[in-house]
Design an enzyme around this catalytic site. Structure first.
Site, PDB file in Angstrom:
ATOM      1  N   ASP A  11      21.572  27.478 -14.138  1.00 60.98           N
ATOM      2  CA  ASP A  11      20.219  26.903 -14.137  1.00 60.98           C
ATOM      3  C   ASP A  11      19.313  27.758 -13.226  1.00 60.98           C
ATOM      4  O   ASP A  11      18.788  27.263 -12.235  1.00 60.98           O
ATOM      5  CB  ASP A  11      20.249  25.436 -13.647  1.00 60.98           C
ATOM      6  CG  ASP A  11      20.718  25.296 -12.204  1.00 60.98           C
ATOM      7  OD1 ASP A  11      21.537  26.131 -11.744  1.00 60.98           O
ATOM      8  OD2 ASP A  11      20.246  24.370 -11.515  1.00 60.98           O
ATOM      9  N   ASP A  16      21.846  31.684  -8.893  1.00 55.50           N
ATOM     10  CA  ASP A  16      22.397  31.766 -10.261  1.00 55.50           C
ATOM     11  C   ASP A  16      22.190  33.168 -10.827  1.00 55.50           C
ATOM     12  O   ASP A  16      23.066  33.728 -11.496  1.00 55.50           O
ATOM     13  CB  ASP A  16      21.681  30.806 -11.220  1.00 55.50           C
ATOM     14  CG  ASP A  16      21.724  29.362 -10.808  1.00 55.50           C
ATOM     15  OD1 ASP A  16      20.996  29.002  -9.862  1.00 55.50           O
ATOM     16  OD2 ASP A  16      22.478  28.598 -11.411  1.00 55.50           O
ATOM     17  N   VAL A 124      27.530  26.457 -12.475  1.00 51.32           N
ATOM     18  CA  VAL A 124      26.893  26.605 -11.167  1.00 51.32           C
ATOM     19  C   VAL A 124      25.539  25.881 -11.137  1.00 51.32           C
ATOM     20  O   VAL A 124      24.650  26.234 -10.356  1.00 51.32           O
ATOM     21  CB  VAL A 124      26.775  28.099 -10.768  1.00 51.32           C
ATOM     22  CG1 VAL A 124      28.152  28.718 -10.572  1.00 51.32           C
ATOM     23  CG2 VAL A 124      25.962  28.894 -11.778  1.00 51.32           C
ATOM     24  N   HIS A 239      25.041  30.362  -2.850  1.00 51.28           N
ATOM     25  CA  HIS A 239      25.955  29.323  -3.355  1.00 51.28           C
ATOM     26  C   HIS A 239      26.736  29.770  -4.593  1.00 51.28           C
ATOM     27  O   HIS A 239      27.958  29.837  -4.600  1.00 51.28           O
ATOM     28  CB  HIS A 239      25.168  28.066  -3.748  1.00 51.28           C
ATOM     29  CG  HIS A 239      24.235  27.552  -2.722  1.00 51.28           C
ATOM     30  ND1 HIS A 239      24.654  26.880  -1.608  1.00 51.28           N
ATOM     31  CD2 HIS A 239      22.875  27.602  -2.633  1.00 51.28           C
ATOM     32  CE1 HIS A 239      23.615  26.511  -0.872  1.00 51.28           C
ATOM     33  NE2 HIS A 239      22.518  26.943  -1.474  1.00 51.28           N
ATOM     34  N   ASP A 240      25.994  30.015  -5.673  1.00 48.90           N
ATOM     35  CA  ASP A 240      26.634  30.201  -6.986  1.00 48.90           C
ATOM     36  C   ASP A 240      27.466  31.480  -7.050  1.00 48.90           C
ATOM     37  O   ASP A 240      28.448  31.565  -7.787  1.00 48.90           O
ATOM     38  CB  ASP A 240      25.557  30.242  -8.077  1.00 48.90           C
ATOM     39  CG  ASP A 240      24.776  28.940  -8.136  1.00 48.90           C
ATOM     40  OD1 ASP A 240      25.220  27.961  -7.517  1.00 48.90           O
ATOM     41  OD2 ASP A 240      23.731  28.912  -8.807  1.00 48.90           O
TER      42      ASP A 240
HETATM   43  C1  BDR Z   1      22.899  24.569  -5.809  1.00 44.17           C
HETATM   44  O1  BDR Z   1      21.627  24.042  -6.154  1.00 44.17           O
HETATM   45  C2  BDR Z   1      20.801  25.063  -6.655  1.00 44.17           C
HETATM   46  O2  BDR Z   1      19.566  25.015  -6.049  1.00 44.17           O
HETATM   47  C3  BDR Z   1      21.530  26.369  -6.454  1.00 44.17           C
HETATM   48  O3  BDR Z   1      21.292  27.224  -7.540  1.00 44.17           O
HETATM   49  C4  BDR Z   1      22.972  25.972  -6.346  1.00 44.17           C
HETATM   50  O4  BDR Z   1      23.602  25.959  -7.613  1.00 44.17           O
HETATM   51  C5  BDR Z   1      23.077  24.465  -4.308  1.00 44.17           C
HETATM   52  O5  BDR Z   1      22.996  23.125  -3.913  1.00 44.17           O
HETATM   53 CA    CA Z   2      22.565  26.883  -9.588  1.00 38.28          CA
END
Ligand code: BDR
Ligand code: CA
Length: 310
Positions: A11, A16, A124, A239-240
């Protein structure tokens, strides 16, 4: 080398976007397709962002448009972190690339059913596409070798004090996944906050000096600024990217197997991943939960693969 067949469900979203760039170039991964879900922004925007990334980096990977709304709850987005477009910061060349005609959920089902040795799903974003595929065709559960997903936390939330964004954005979908019996690796905030892209990392990426790293630097600069404004942090966490890194090198972080339940009933803790760290319930352990990042390995791996672009 045996290449692991994966579908990346995204997303975009700054992190991402970098996860896509990493997955597409990893030698040990066979990226069958990218499926797009609403999350950080509405679906039209997350799809457009995905196509922009694929087009910019000239990736030969099909893109599929998926679910526009969560299964049950009212839609939430994350414009405060990723901007109005969902990928604010860089300017992209004009776009002619289009998504495939097939729906993302049908693609996930078809690809799983035809995969003789099974397939790995790497969501993700919110888990809407994956849950919809399982609801429509439960038989695919036998063909999914594992789900390595970014979402949740055993500690603090980021969307509410209790919940991480991806799970909060569609907790009913997450509940289906965590009850599915599929092998799950949960890459939560406890892990991903160890992957903050501080200025020295951005500098290292910038020095690689190709077209793709130029884009990554722009993404990281925007993402870092919103993390500073909103959370008071000095850098944005990738994160992803951590979920994809785990598929490339299993030693990039440690995990602990635990039982994880998803809260769907409470107004205060909706979307919480309730992780039984100490096994106090004795319930069957259903997820490997990410614990400690080997930072050196992580940044080496990312920089190495980004260096393969021209
Ligand atoms: C997740 O939320 C999104 O904003 C980021 O892409 C990640 O997948 C982190 O909480
Ligand atoms: Ca994401």
């Amino acid at each position: 080398m045996r290449r692991e067949k994966i579908i990346l469900d995204v997303d975009p979203g700054h992190d991402d976007a970098i996860a896509i760039l990493l997955a597409a170039r990893a030698d040990n991964l066979d990226l069958r397709g990218i499926t797009v879900v609403a999350g950080n922004q509405i679906l039209e925007k997350t799809l457009n962002n995905t196509l922009n990334i694929v087009n910019y980096a000239d990736l030969k990977v099909p893109v599929y448009k998926g679910m526009a709304k969560p299964l049950v709850r009212k839609q939430v987005t994350a414009g405060h972190i990723h901007g109005e477009s969902g990928l604010d910061g860089p300017d992209f060349p004009s776009l002619t690339l289009e998504a495939e005609k097939k729906h993302a959920v049908d693609f996930i089902i078809d690809e799983a059913l035809k995969a003789e040795e099974g397939i790995t799903l790497v969501p993700v974003g919110p888990l809407t596409n994956i849950a919809a595929a399982i609801l429509l065709k439960p038989e695919i559960k036998d063909k999914i070798n594992r789900i390595v997903m970014m979402g949740g936390a055993y500690g603090l939330g980021n969307r509410t004090p209790a919940a991480e964004f991806n799970i909060y954005a569609d907790a009913e979908a997450a509940d289906i996944i965590f009850k599915s019996g599929i092998d799950i690796t949960m890459v939560g905030l406890d892990l991903t906050f160890q992957a903050q892209a501080y200025p020295e990392i951005i500098d290292r990426i910038s020095k690689i000096g190709n077209k793709v790293t130029d884009l990554v630097v722009e993404l990281l600069e925007f993402f870092g600024s919103t993390y500073q404004d909103f959370y008071g942090l000095k850098a944005g966490p990738l994160h992803d990217v951590c979920a994809v890194a785990k598929l490339i090198d299993d030693d990039v972080f440690t995990t602990r197997k635990m039982h994880v339940d998803i809260e769907t009933d409470s107004s205060l803790t909706y979307g919480r991943t309730v992780c039984d760290y100490y096994d106090v319930t004795g319930k069957k352990k259903n997820a490997e939960v990410a614990l400690d990042l080997n930072k050196e390995k992580f940044w080496d791996l990312l920089c190495d693969i980004l260096g393969h672009y021209n």
